[in-house]
Design a protein around this motif. Structure first.
Motif: not given
Length: 389
Positions: A180-186
């Protein structure tokens, strides 16, 4: 799905021994098949029967079998709705039956705090939650509410001076890696883009160091994001045009996909997954009558890295449906904005739209007025994932 505790039987020990002995005559493959049909709440209680049952129910093979059966048979599935608590300004997510539309469970914060949260993704019984307004310092939690297990992610590796960044968060399952992956982009006004990926299997974040130059285009806004089969997707607006970006969390490669010119920023656009395909949902007004234009809804699906129009629906006159996602049965989840009005604005009700049969089903589930409307509804399926983590 009410909270229950395992309790010892008040009957005699001889009776208990007889019961446990009797189940030992059931062949293991039949026992596993029977248990795999049960809801997660019952399986939690049955772990108290014996050490062998506890080991069986918590084994990776059984957790996988139970989940796969729920997915293929569409068993133990729910609708997620963000609602306003009675006599309180607070918002609360609840689970509703996909069959009767009755409320089954209110989702309280797993740490039992009074903090309000938002659901940023749901996959295989897990939901990813964080603050209502995302910041680089926002805590992120992966949570299985039906078995009351959660994992609080380590602090983001975004630096403190990134506090003025706009943040996008997506969550999902990578089937090839069983992770399971969490991806954050800023992104920031100076067009500096930061992307980081969290892996549940490793329990750590990884900053993506190589960002292609074409991605540093300083987007005006992130219209939506999704995660499917290990790939994160974002729909950005820039100078009144759409730009659709994908990121493979395995190969760590970015790609831009052309958005059809017919999809205009003047309409409403949603990114989601429909029938196993990433899609763009586009609703717009059109017609010769300027006073009463007709409202349409188009579904564009991503095939071989290009979008193809799959469906066009014509809405009933006088109705205003806001798309919020897709159910596990591939029905469009929408908010009927014209149905009700509340003290906090347009509360609306959830409706389900069958794209194949072109039928609208009223659920009677109220949806709170919320500026972050794209996280106000979704789907959930029971699982035992995180049981022994």
């Amino acid at each position: 799905m009410r909270r229950n505790k395992c309790k010892k039987s008040s009957s005699s020990s001889s009776s208990s021994s007889s019961t446990i002995s009797s189940v030992s005559y059931i062949p293991e493959e039949i026992l596993i098949d029977i248990l795999a049909r049960l809801p997660a709440e019952s399986l939690l209680r049955f772990r108290c029967v014996s050490q062998s049952w506890r080991g069986l129910i918590g084994s990776p093979s059984f957790v996988s079998k139970h989940l796969n059966r729920n997915v293929t048979k569409l068993s133990h599935t729910y609708l997620i709705a963000l609602q306003r608590l009675r006599d309180k300004p607070a918002l609360c997510h609840s689970l509703f039956s996909t069959e009767t539309f009755e409320e089954c469970l209110k989702l309280r914060h797993p740490l039992w705090t009074e903090e309000q949260f938002r659901i940023y993704g749901s996959s295989n019984g897990l939901v990813c939650i964080s603050d209502q307004v995302l910041r680089p310092s926002s805590p992120i939690c992966i949570w299985n509410p039906c078995i009351r297990k959660f994992r609080t992610l380590p602090q983001s590796i975004f630096k403190p001076h990134y506090s003025s960044y706009d943040i996008s968060l997506s969550f999902g399952f990578h089937p090839e890696l069983n992770d399971y992956r969490v991806v954050t982009m800023g992104w920031y006004v100076r067009s500096v883009i930061k992307v980081q990926v969290y892996s549940l299997s490793t329990g750590s974040w990884k900053m993506i160091e190589v960002i292609p130059p074409w991605l540093k285009f300083n987007p005006d806004w992130c219209q939506g994001c999704a995660f499917f089969n290990g790939v994160a997707y974002w729909l950005f607006t820039k100078s009144k045009k759409f730009r659709f970006v994908s990121f493979d969390t395995d190969s760590e490669e970015f790609e831009e996909i052309i958005v059809p010119d017919t999809i205009s920023t003047k309409g409403f656009t949603y990114v989601g997954v429909y029938n196993g395909l990433v899609c763009l949902f586009y609703s717009y007004l059109e017609g010769p009558d300027c006073q009463k234009p007709q409202k349409y809804m188009d579904i564009w699906v991503l095939k071989e890295q290009s979008f193809t129009k799959l469906h066009t629906a014509v809405l009933l006159p006088g109705r205003d449906y806001l798309p919020l996602g897709f159910s596990i049965q591939n029905e469009l989840i929408a908010k009927d904005k014209k149905h009700t009005k509340g003290d906090e604005g347009d509360t609306g009700q959830m409706v389900l739209y069958d794209l194949e049969m072109k039928l609208i089903k009223k659920t009677g589930i109220s949806l709170a007025h919320d500026s972050h409307y794209k996280t106000s509804a979704g789907t959930y399926i029971e699982s035992l994932v995180l049981l022994n983590r």
